[in-house]
Write an enzyme that holds these catalytic residues in place. Structure first.
Site, mmCIF file in Angstrom:
data_model
loop_
_atom_site.group_PDB
_atom_site.id
_atom_site.type_symbol
_atom_site.label_atom_id
_atom_site.label_comp_id
_atom_site.label_asym_id
_atom_site.label_seq_id
_atom_site.Cartn_x
_atom_site.Cartn_y
_atom_site.Cartn_z
ATOM 1 N N GLU A 221 0.789 3.911 6.642
ATOM 2 C CA GLU A 221 0.240 3.613 7.916
ATOM 3 C C GLU A 221 1.421 2.911 8.694
ATOM 4 O OE1 GLU A 221 -2.746 0.787 7.334
ATOM 5 O OE2 GLU A 221 -4.283 2.408 7.352
ATOM 6 N N GLU B 55 -7.518 7.864 3.082
ATOM 7 C CA GLU B 55 -7.781 6.838 2.795
ATOM 8 C C GLU B 55 -9.323 6.587 3.192
ATOM 9 O OE1 GLU B 55 -6.050 2.734 2.643
ATOM 10 O OE2 GLU B 55 -3.972 3.951 2.148
ATOM 11 N N TYR C 164 -13.241 -3.842 -5.235
ATOM 12 C CA TYR C 164 -13.282 -3.442 -4.087
ATOM 13 C C TYR C 164 -14.579 -2.595 -3.709
ATOM 14 C CZ TYR C 164 -10.335 -1.262 -0.238
ATOM 15 O OH TYR C 164 -9.971 -0.963 0.883
HETATM 16 C C1 GLA Z 1 -4.749 0.410 4.686
HETATM 17 C C2 GLA Z 1 -3.666 0.593 3.641
HETATM 18 C C3 GLA Z 1 -3.832 0.319 2.181
HETATM 19 C C4 GLA Z 1 -5.026 -0.658 1.891
HETATM 20 C C5 GLA Z 1 -6.112 -0.529 3.072
HETATM 21 C C6 GLA Z 1 -7.214 -2.030 2.664
HETATM 22 O O1 GLA Z 1 -5.507 1.562 4.706
HETATM 23 O O2 GLA Z 1 -3.097 1.626 3.876
HETATM 24 O O3 GLA Z 1 -2.943 0.232 1.111
HETATM 25 O O4 GLA Z 1 -4.229 -1.897 2.246
HETATM 26 O O5 GLA Z 1 -5.977 -0.424 4.425
HETATM 27 O O6 GLA Z 1 -7.732 -1.961 1.756
#
Ligand code: GLA
Length: 586
Positions: A155, A231, A298
């Site tokens: 990210e 993700e 989670y």
């Molecule tokens: C982002 C990050 C992950 C994690 C998620 C939240 O997508 O890339 O590593 O932190 O947020 O769980």
């Protein structure tokens, strides 16, 4: 594996990646095979994992691969299950993991840049990535292994836009023999996709809702190639002192369906979250410091203890519409044994300290980083002059400091509440001690790499307090400490109280190894080890109530327990029959 016009192509054939995130570093290594197998039973064909730099390299130049850090073994197990793998080595991983995976030692020199093309940072990154990529390269699919994709950074568009940095990471990755497609991941919003990727990277998205819209944004940014939600957020993590997050299995399944109906590939984040054992959890801070809980359940398809939830079956039903799903029954949850815990001996942290490390002297109050300690707890002490009254101020505590005057508790400063000032009783010259807890380094945003401990100056009545000593508590191997508590501690009388902060040694008995759930949440704040394995932090702040004890940690017969109680206790923690992650938002 290559990127085709519309699909991932493996040996020239289009393949859809149905992946689930499973972090080997959050699961006991003896349970990796079980969790991977269950991923296949949900219909997944791929396992995705990050690689946490700071766990592998607690000191510069090191790369640990023992026990729970044996990435090669993890990849072999994925392969043995007939699945593919995606590896995301960072160097930054976010992941609610301490410092987003960046080692604390990296920031010892304040000149070091973070997540940009800065020479000191890049030199350390090259060392790390070189080692991990050399390890991963032989596992690539074109060499007969399971790895089909490698992600670069994480990210990045939410943090920066240094494309020279990204290009250098790509070059570094390729120079270590990585031939599979390289990906980037960003939230499909604003300029993040554009900022977070370069031509050599295939862009993917991270999101958990409005799938069709997010895929359309991704397509606008990248006109060709397979669409992938790398993700797909199917739940969320928890902070201490807040509610436990859950999401509806039905809604999550509908979103997954929308993704798959659009022909996209997916990585379900998380398939199985696991646990932030030890001192590994991260934190957030957007003006308020929010440490992440020990559990990383989670609300994922596979719960923290590896049992399938309603989400597992809802997802399996969706996946079955698009791909073959194995027809194999899944084990049901059985109530865990609830043996009684006997607390036997206790030794105050101040009395145990000298066995756990040595004092380093410093004129001005140092950060723990300045004494080369990057995790856990540290003691700070100084001598205060005689005074009629004393108001003590610190620059900042990171993240929680319990103050003692001549060994007696005089108050706590908590970073989450921006506490900086303590009223101390007046009196003669006395020794002021702080027990300081690093509750996890911030893993997202501009606070990456910030130092821990006490941020000076410390003043009393406006005058700086100088002449400090710091002792980081070495708690990696608590075997000798447990013996010390038994040999030199006082017996714990049933119904009696142990003042905090203290170490308390005890035991419990079971007939055979089984998953156990220890409820210590009523006992305030602390840490528990079972047979030397650090289960992580407990805290009455909640929401989580139970600490998960994986069966492989437990032995038939007597098991040892060590509790670090910060607040003191007047009863033993209790085992309960199952996971209890606490209150949810109504
Ligand atoms: C982002 C990050 C992950 C994690 C998620 C939240 O997508 O890339 O590593 O932190 O947020 O769980």
């Amino acid at each position: 594996m290559v990127i085709g016009e519309t699909d991932f192509l493996l040996d020239g054939e289009p393949v859809r990646i149905l992946s689930g995130a499973l972090h080997y570093f959050r699961v006991h290594p003896d349970l990796w095979a079980d969790r991977i197998h269950k991923a296949r039973l949900m219909g997944l064909n791929t396992i995705e994992t990050y690689v946490p730099w700071n766990a592998h390299a607690p000191r510069r130049g090191e790369f640990r691969t023992d026990g729970g850090l044996d990435l090669e073994r993890f990849l072999r197990l994925v392969e043995a299950e007939g699945m593919h793998a995606i590896v995301r080595p960072g160097p930054y991983i976010c992941a609610e993991w301490d410092n987003g995976g960046l080692p604390g030692w990296l920031f010892r020199d304040p000149a070091v840049g973070v997540r940009r093309d800065e020479p000191l940072y890049m030199e350390a990154v090259s060392e790390y990535l070189g080692t991990v990529l050399d390890l991963v390269a032989p596992f690539q699919v074109d060499r007969g292994g399971p790895v089909v994709l490698v992600q670069v950074e994480n990210e990045y568009g939410a943090y920066g836009s240094d494309h020279v940095y990204l290009d250098k990471l790509v070059a570094l990755t390729r120079s270590h023999g990585i031939t599979v497609p390289l990906t980037s991941i960003d939230q499909p919003s604003g300029t993040m996709l554009a900022d977070g990727s370069v031509d050599a990277l295939h862009s993917t998205g991270s999101f958990g809702s409005r799938s069709a819209e997010r895929l359309a944004t991704l397509r606008e940014h990248q006109p060709t190639g397979p669409l992938m939600c790398a993700e797909f957020w199917d739940g969320w993590f928890d902070h201490w002192g807040a509610h436990h997050h859950t999401t509806s299995a039905e809604d999550a399944a509908r979103e997954l369906d929308e993704l798959l109906a659009a022909g996209a590939s997916v990585n379900i984040y998380m398939f199985h979250g696991g646990t932030n054992f030890g001192f590994t959890s991260g934190a957030n801070d957007k003006g308020v410091y929010q440490p992440t809980t020990t559990s990383y359940d989670y609300d994922a398809p596979l719960a923290e203890d590896g049992t399938p939830t309603a989400k597992f079956f809802a997802f399996r039903d969706v996946i079955a519409r698009y791909a073959p799903v194995p027809d194999e029954a899944l084990p049901e949850r059985v109530p865990a044994p609830t043996p009684a815990v006997d607390l036997e001996f206790s030794l105050s942290v101040l009395d145990a300290a000298e066995g756990l490390g040595s004092w380093t002297a410093s004129e001005h109050v140092p950060t723990t980083d300045e004494v080369d300690s990057y995790t856990g707890f540290a003691l700070y002490r100084t001598t205060l002059a005689a005074a009629q009254q004393r108001v003590l101020s610190v620059g900042e505590v990171r993240d929680r400091a319990q103050a003692m005057l001549d060994g007696s508790a005089v108050g706590t400063l908590d970073r989450s509440r921006h506490e900086r000032t303590l009223s101390l009783p007046g009196g003669p010259e006395g020794v002021l001690t702080f027990l300081v807890e690093d509750q996890g380094r911030v893993n997202y945003g501009p606070r990456l790499g910030e130092h821990k401990g006490i941020i000076g100056p410390v003043t009393v009545g406006g005058t700086e307090v100088t002449g400090w000593e710091v002792l980081p508590l070495g708690l990696d191997d608590v075997g000798p400490l447990t013996e010390d508590v038994r040999a030199h501690g006082g017996p714990v009388v049933k119904g009696g109280a142990v003042l905090g902060p203290s170490f308390v040694a005890g035991s419990f008995e079971v007939d055979e190894p089984a998953d156990l759930f220890l409820d210590a949440a009523r006992l305030g704040k602390g840490v528990v080890w079972v047979n030397g394995f650090n289960l992580g932090r407990y805290w009455s702040a909640g929401p989580q109530q139970t600490l998960y004890v994986p069966a492989p940690v437990v032995v038939a017969g007597r098991n040892t327990v060590l509790v670090l109680t910060l607040d003191g206790l007047d009863e033993a923690p209790v085992f309960v029959p199952g996971l209890d992650l606490g209150h949810e938002e109504q």
